[in-house]
Design a protein around this motif. Structure first.
Motif, PDB file in Angstrom:
ATOM      1  N   ILE A 198       0.837  -1.205   0.000  1.00 59.07           N
ATOM      2  CA  ILE A 198       0.000   0.000   0.000  1.00 59.07           C
ATOM      3  C   ILE A 198       0.873   1.257   0.000  1.00 59.07           C
ATOM      4  CG2 ILE A 198      -1.696   1.311   1.365  1.00 59.07           C
ATOM      5  CD1 ILE A 198      -2.834  -1.114  -0.159  1.00 59.07           C
ATOM      6  N   ASP A 199       1.909   1.244   0.836  1.00 63.62           N
ATOM      7  CA  ASP A 199       2.822   2.392   0.831  1.00 63.62           C
ATOM      8  C   ASP A 199       3.408   2.625  -0.560  1.00 63.62           C
ATOM      9  OD1 ASP A 199       2.592   3.187   3.468  1.00 63.62           O
ATOM     10  OD2 ASP A 199       4.156   1.831   4.175  1.00 63.62           O
ATOM     11  N   ILE A 200       3.752   1.548  -1.210  1.00 64.92           N
ATOM     12  CA  ILE A 200       4.367   1.675  -2.540  1.00 64.92           C
ATOM     13  C   ILE A 200       3.357   2.217  -3.557  1.00 64.92           C
ATOM     14  CG2 ILE A 200       5.286   0.313  -4.490  1.00 64.92           C
ATOM     15  CD1 ILE A 200       6.818  -1.341  -2.398  1.00 64.92           C
ATOM     16  N   LEU A 201       2.129   1.708  -3.491  1.00 65.14           N
ATOM     17  CA  LEU A 201       1.107   2.197  -4.425  1.00 65.14           C
ATOM     18  C   LEU A 201       0.793   3.676  -4.176  1.00 65.14           C
ATOM     19  CD1 LEU A 201      -1.343  -0.868  -4.532  1.00 65.14           C
ATOM     20  CD2 LEU A 201       0.402  -0.225  -6.223  1.00 65.14           C
ATOM     21  N   LEU A 202       0.682   4.043  -2.898  1.00 61.74           N
ATOM     22  CA  LEU A 202       0.373   5.453  -2.589  1.00 61.74           C
ATOM     23  C   LEU A 202       1.540   6.366  -2.977  1.00 61.74           C
ATOM     24  CD1 LEU A 202      -1.457   5.092   0.849  1.00 61.74           C
ATOM     25  CD2 LEU A 202      -2.478   5.658  -1.377  1.00 61.74           C
ATOM     26  N   ASP A 203       2.772   5.921  -2.678  1.00 60.77           N
ATOM     27  CA  ASP A 203       3.930   6.712  -3.120  1.00 60.77           C
ATOM     28  C   ASP A 203       3.931   6.870  -4.633  1.00 60.77           C
ATOM     29  OD1 ASP A 203       4.801   6.971  -0.565  1.00 60.77           O
ATOM     30  OD2 ASP A 203       6.420   5.497  -0.708  1.00 60.77           O
ATOM     31  N   GLY A 204       3.394   5.865  -5.311  1.00 57.00           N
ATOM     32  CA  GLY A 204       3.349   5.904  -6.771  1.00 57.00           C
ATOM     33  C   GLY A 204       2.163   6.700  -7.297  1.00 57.00           C
ATOM     34  N   GLY A 205       1.367   7.278  -6.382  1.00 56.53           N
ATOM     35  CA  GLY A 205       0.291   8.161  -6.823  1.00 56.53           C
ATOM     36  C   GLY A 205      -1.079   7.513  -6.921  1.00 56.53           C
ATOM     37  N   ALA A 206      -1.188   6.222  -6.585  1.00 56.79           N
ATOM     38  CA  ALA A 206      -2.480   5.543  -6.675  1.00 56.79           C
ATOM     39  C   ALA A 206      -3.484   6.160  -5.710  1.00 56.79           C
ATOM     40  CB  ALA A 206      -2.314   4.053  -6.369  1.00 56.79           C
ATOM     41  N   VAL A 207      -4.740   5.926  -5.993  1.00 56.26           N
ATOM     42  CA  VAL A 207      -5.836   6.339  -5.099  1.00 56.26           C
ATOM     43  C   VAL A 207      -6.566   5.071  -4.658  1.00 56.26           C
ATOM     44  CG1 VAL A 207      -8.017   7.582  -4.955  1.00 56.26           C
ATOM     45  CG2 VAL A 207      -6.090   8.576  -6.224  1.00 56.26           C
ATOM     46  N   LEU A 208      -6.771   4.929  -3.347  1.00 52.35           N
ATOM     47  CA  LEU A 208      -7.437   3.738  -2.820  1.00 52.35           C
ATOM     48  C   LEU A 208      -8.861   4.094  -2.457  1.00 52.35           C
ATOM     49  CD1 LEU A 208      -4.503   2.468  -0.607  1.00 52.35           C
ATOM     50  CD2 LEU A 208      -4.944   2.053  -3.023  1.00 52.35           C
ATOM     51  N   TYR A 209      -9.795   3.242  -2.819  1.00 56.03           N
ATOM     52  CA  TYR A 209     -11.208   3.581  -2.602  1.00 56.03           C
ATOM     53  C   TYR A 209     -12.035   2.462  -2.016  1.00 56.03           C
ATOM     54  CZ  TYR A 209     -12.049   1.226  -7.112  1.00 56.03           C
ATOM     55  OH  TYR A 209     -12.112   0.315  -8.127  1.00 56.03           O
ATOM     56  N   CYS A 210     -11.506   1.214  -2.039  1.00 53.04           N
ATOM     57  CA  CYS A 210     -12.296   0.108  -1.477  1.00 53.04           C
ATOM     58  C   CYS A 210     -11.414  -1.099  -1.203  1.00 53.04           C
ATOM     59  CB  CYS A 210     -13.401  -0.299  -2.456  1.00 53.04           C
ATOM     60  SG  CYS A 210     -12.780  -0.927  -4.017  1.00 53.04           S
ATOM     61  N   LYS A 211     -11.919  -1.961  -0.333  1.00 48.90           N
ATOM     62  CA  LYS A 211     -11.328  -3.276  -0.139  1.00 48.90           C
ATOM     63  C   LYS A 211     -12.358  -4.313  -0.564  1.00 48.90           C
ATOM     64  CE  LYS A 211      -8.519  -3.984   3.328  1.00 48.90           C
ATOM     65  NZ  LYS A 211      -8.069  -4.117   4.747  1.00 48.90           N
ATOM     66  N   THR A 212     -11.866  -5.457  -1.029  1.00 45.71           N
ATOM     67  CA  THR A 212     -12.763  -6.425  -1.660  1.00 45.71           C
ATOM     68  C   THR A 212     -12.861  -7.708  -0.853  1.00 45.71           C
ATOM     69  OG1 THR A 212     -10.886  -7.112  -3.005  1.00 45.71           O
ATOM     70  CG2 THR A 212     -12.395  -5.514  -3.986  1.00 45.71           C
ATOM     71  N   THR A 213     -13.990  -8.370  -1.030  1.00 42.04           N
ATOM     72  CA  THR A 213     -14.325  -9.531  -0.194  1.00 42.04           C
ATOM     73  C   THR A 213     -13.431 -10.740  -0.435  1.00 42.04           C
ATOM     74  OG1 THR A 213     -15.896 -10.229  -1.870  1.00 42.04           O
ATOM     75  CG2 THR A 213     -16.772  -8.935  -0.025  1.00 42.04           C
ATOM     76  N   VAL A 214     -13.364 -11.545   0.607  1.00 39.53           N
ATOM     77  CA  VAL A 214     -12.691 -12.853   0.542  1.00 39.53           C
ATOM     78  C   VAL A 214     -13.658 -13.881   1.121  1.00 39.53           C
ATOM     79  CG1 VAL A 214     -10.415 -11.820   0.814  1.00 39.53           C
ATOM     80  CG2 VAL A 214     -11.651 -12.590   2.847  1.00 39.53           C
ATOM     81  N   PRO A 215     -13.502 -15.148   0.748  1.00 42.00           N
ATOM     82  CA  PRO A 215     -14.382 -16.178   1.311  1.00 42.00           C
ATOM     83  C   PRO A 215     -13.934 -16.568   2.724  1.00 42.00           C
ATOM     84  CG  PRO A 215     -12.814 -17.178  -0.166  1.00 42.00           C
ATOM     85  CD  PRO A 215     -12.587 -15.701  -0.257  1.00 42.00           C
ATOM     86  N   GLN A 216     -14.791 -17.283   3.385  1.00 40.81           N
ATOM     87  CA  GLN A 216     -14.509 -17.774   4.724  1.00 40.81           C
ATOM     88  C   GLN A 216     -13.117 -18.410   4.804  1.00 40.81           C
ATOM     89  OE1 GLN A 216     -16.595 -21.342   6.085  1.00 40.81           O
ATOM     90  NE2 GLN A 216     -17.424 -20.116   7.772  1.00 40.81           N
ATOM     91  N   ALA A 217     -12.297 -17.898   5.711  1.00 36.15           N
ATOM     92  CA  ALA A 217     -10.966 -18.461   5.980  1.00 36.15           C
ATOM     93  C   ALA A 217     -10.003 -18.314   4.806  1.00 36.15           C
ATOM     94  CB  ALA A 217     -11.063 -19.927   6.393  1.00 36.15           C
ATOM     95  N   LEU A 218     -10.431 -17.675   3.755  1.00 40.96           N
ATOM     96  CA  LEU A 218      -9.575 -17.420   2.598  1.00 40.96           C
ATOM     97  C   LEU A 218      -9.145 -18.686   1.880  1.00 40.96           C
ATOM     98  CD1 LEU A 218      -7.121 -14.672   3.839  1.00 40.96           C
ATOM     99  CD2 LEU A 218      -8.295 -14.660   1.670  1.00 40.96           C
ATOM    100  N   PHE A 219      -9.792 -19.797   2.207  1.00 45.22           N
ATOM    101  CA  PHE A 219      -9.187 -21.051   1.764  1.00 45.22           C
ATOM    102  C   PHE A 219      -9.996 -21.830   0.735  1.00 45.22           C
ATOM    103  CE2 PHE A 219      -5.895 -24.067   2.212  1.00 45.22           C
ATOM    104  CZ  PHE A 219      -4.900 -23.367   2.849  1.00 45.22           C
TER     105      PHE A 219
END
Lengths: 539, 539
Positions: free
Chosen positions: A168-189
């Motif tokens: 995230i630090d790298i993306l923001l330093d690179g000028g990106a804009v963050l607007y959302c986080k996306t879903t994952v399934p139960q336990a990610l597995f």
């Protein structure tokens, strides 16, 4: 069933998400009424019916890939505020139709976009390679001030992140804009889109279909064009499965090239299993390269002790490739649309001048067995412990593999056995690679195209490359078609009709640059029509 | 005590080695009479007394490093036959004085040299980057038709190698000439030079001193200039300890960059411990680069499935470096000559214009504990099983660590614990690196200089970098001096007087190129005298 206390937290979480969506971005009730996990309609059709996007918003979110948008942004043909607002709006609509979001911070994003526009106006140059571009982020990656629930009810008690993940630090330093986080399934597995916390994420192109997982929300959101570029993670196919299910591009790099530090804890440190890696989901092949290249040019190893100091290598262009083709495996044979689509790709590539070599591959069974043994090297049953803490039931998809993951208590000798199998299996593949001296391998990305919720099953065609630590990308190509794909045992042409098809491009370990170059070439040749080439397939 | 049957094999092995040395290369009896493991005399003094080398042989084996010899060979100022013969002769003399050889095949080598000379004459170009150069090889690396006993009596029953290790194929394709294999200690697991098979290898500069280990014979042979470039391996310091004990250069690259396949089996596959790597021993810093660079330019990953596809990176030259200095650790504090020599190096480097930063380092104790835990992740007690098969007693050095290696039965949880400790320890080091943004770190290579046989002890100052997988090189510099180094507890200035000193240059994981560049710069500045720079320190 979760307790009333937990249910309250879940309800609050969902209500809090819903509250972020402004009234003017609300999908009309008559359209919302068509939304269900059984509806076979496309999210994009419902988007059109909602009639919420104006022509400019539609253009900005559909017509360009990230590379093109960055060019428009850098040349001030569009402002970051305009681009970011359009994607926030489309993501908010996506949320109402296919439920891909775990966090939304649209106001912050528009503020950030203003800052980017101001920077460009004042300094006369872009802030970095991602200047002004909205990028969506998989839930497990920490953004300061945001939650990360990882599909666990028990994680709802975890505090907001106190710092950013390194990526995230790298993306923001690179000028990106963050607007959302996306879903994952139960336990990610699992390769599905359901968690007790967020409910079901639906496929962008067919609400009754799974978006794949575990970067479920990323796949669905990018497929819906609610994001033009997203960051997922992949330990068994978790970038590539949602990419191919939703008709977008996805790339799983060799492990430890992209910075992985400071995420929400998935496993306690020390798990001697397959290394999970971050990876982009995108709407063009060149955007996969864009993301990977510019993160590496930021030299992540200087700020992340997990990240290898392996520099980005700029490769010379090539005209044609030597492509090894692996069409099928008897133990996990692919279904008719996958096999037809791969054949079509091979023919198209042959006509485009590439050299095609049919490969005799080692059995995929060994890869599947070793991968699962490797995943089960955990006598603490970590994921089940985290699930129990929240008192939640196992989702059906997780129930199927629970026994294999818990297994009998594993020993040091099991670690030896996993390592030895992996080494000998990689050596078997080395013989295949060497005997033909191929540039890349082309193979299926899954047994099927996207399928109804709960039906994805074992991700054999992706996990094999995680086990071997080979970089691999999926390219969307053609669709399942009931007029062409005949029913066979376990395959219903009707159920998958119109689902996006795909092929997978694989390279040798640490040949990420070669895979990305080949993916761009192959995507271009697959999507060229009557001599016209396009960087983006039509949605 | 080994059985009579095994003793017969040992006697035959030694007799067979002795029989290879031609009469005209035999050391006179009066000189041989001075050879013992207690003699404090230098092997180079005895070489002189033997009066066997003519001026040209002496020049070829002493005056040039590998880079210079390759230049002479390529420009036909010397033939490969002449160079190879000179090194065979000097190695044969070394064998009689310090016993560094496990295999000798001088006749084959001279035949190979003829072939190289013929190639250059016919083709008008060199065969490759190692054209005509004799290179010595550590015993565990397989050369087709040769044995590999690994310091185990039981391995004397193993057949001759049926194929080359991958590194050997690459060296031969590059034009190298192979003429000998060098000794390793019992079980390859101590920093000493004794095995039941080959007996004691002695230090080139002091017969009563250990050559270090486990590339014992390489260190001794290169220190004696019976080889100008050798290939060792390093899992805890096994290239660097013999290099620094014998006053030569040694480099341990990041793991899996140099090809490791097809060696004589050291451990069965699957051991989840520190990865062993190959590495060069040399008489100049630039020869370390020469070796590493040209092996990588051969793209070993195309022929070796263990080898990472990480290309050689040519770095731009730099004038000065930012060097972090780590002088000591309270738990394993260095002895007076090591501390004096490091201080001298730092002062010299400061005067040469480099920026010096004194570092506050994490405790070395954690590295030592975690490394040994990692080595003991073997409930089969493999090395003790191999020793028992040959009925041999443990050498004193191995006895000391036997208990730690056997330990209590290790579990899966121990693997987790080792991994977690390693990760957190690397993160501690990352903070040190980051807070100063250093190019490389300069530290001791061992607690002492070379010491009497059996006294090397725990290689704490080298194993730490194996655990972290950091590339590290040792540079010979100055000597122990009883007039300057005062006695302290555990340190006898008399016993080490005149022993070669050294410093160690360390870089971040996969910054092998940066370490090699810095090693060349630091070596140049340390060995420059009155403005004159030299690529080689005096022997």
């Amino acid at each position: 069933m979760v307790s009333a206390e937990w249910q309250k937290l879940i309800d609050e979480k969902r209500a809090s998400l819903d509250s972020v969506i402004p009234q003017e971005w609300r999908v009309p009730g008559n359209v919302l009424a068509k939304v269900s996990n059984e509806a076979t309609i496309s999210g994009l059709t419902l988007l059109k019916e909602s009639n919420l996007l104006n022509a400019r918003e539609q253009e900005l979110t559909e017509k360009y890939d990230a590379t093109a948008l960055l060019d428009l942004l850098a040349t001030k043909q569009v402002s970051s505020v305009e681009v970011v607002t359009a994607f926030c709006k489309r993501a908010a609509i996506a949320q109402q139709l296919i439920n891909p979001l775990a966090e939304m911070f649209f106001d912050d994003a528009i503020e950030q976009a203003k800052e980017r526009d101001g920077y460009l106006a004042c300094e006369g140059k872009v802030k970095g390679p991602f200047h002004g571009l909205p990028i969506s982020i998989k839930d497990m990656i920490n953004i300061k001030g945001q939650f990360a629930n990882l599909g666990y009810v028990s994680y709802l008690k975890k505090p907001r992140a106190s710092e950013n993940s390194v990526i995230i630090d790298i993306l923001l330093d690179g000028g990106a804009v963050l607007y959302c986080k996306t879903t994952v399934p139960q336990a990610l597995f699992v390769m599905e889109g359901y968690s007790t916390v967020c409910g079901t994420t639906r496929n962008a192109h067919n609400l009754s279909h799974t978006p794949g997982g575990s970067s479920s929300g990323e796949g669905a959101l990018v497929g819906f064009r609610g994001s033009v570029l997203g960051v997922g993670s992949d330990i068994g196919g978790s970038v590539r499965a949602p990419a191919l299910c939703n008709g977008v591009y996805g790339f799983r790099p060799s492990s430890d090239r992209l910075p992985y530090s400071k995420q929400q804890q998935f496993f306690p440190p020390g798990w001697p299993s397959i290394t999970c890696t971050l990876g982009p989901l995108a709407v063009s092949a060149r955007d996969l390269t864009l993301f990977f290249k510019h993160v590496l040019l930021a030299e992540p190893w200087k700020v992340d002790s997990t990240s290898h100091a392996i520099h980005w290598r700029e490769l010379p262009p090539v005209k044609t490739l030597k492509i090894g083709v692996w069409r099928d495996d008897p133990a996990f044979s692919v279904y008719p649309p996958v096999s037809r689509i791969l054949s079509s790709a091979v023919e198209k590539l042959r006509k485009a001048g590439h050299e095609i070599v049919e490969l005799e591959a080692p059995s995929i069974v060994e890869a599947v067995i070793t991968s699962f043994k490797s995943f089960s090297l955990d006598n603490n049953a970590t994921i089940f412990k985290y699930l129990e803490e929240g008192g939640e039931d196992l989702s059906p998809a997780l129930s199927v593999i629970a026994q294999a993951l818990k297994g009998p208590a594993a020993t040091l000798e099991d670690v030896w056995a996993v390592n030895a199998s992996k080494e000998s299996y990689r050596e078997e593949w080395a013989r295949v690679w060497r005997s033909h001296n191929i540039d890349v391998l082309l193979c299926p990305g899954s047994r099927n195209t996207s399928v109804p919720h709960g039906m994805y099953g074992n991700p054999v065609w992706t996990v094999i490359w995680n086990l071997l630590d080979f970089p691999a990308a999926v390219i969307p190509y053609l669709k399942a078609d009931k007029t062409l794909d005949k029913p066979v045992d376990g395959f219903d042409p009707e159920a998958v009709h119109g689902s996006p098809g795909s092929v997978q491009v694989v390279g040798w370990r640490f040949q990420d640059e070669e895979v990305l170059r080949a993916t761009e070439i192959i995507a271009r040749d697959l999507h060229s029509q009557e001599g016209k080439s396009s960087v983006m397939p039509r949605i």
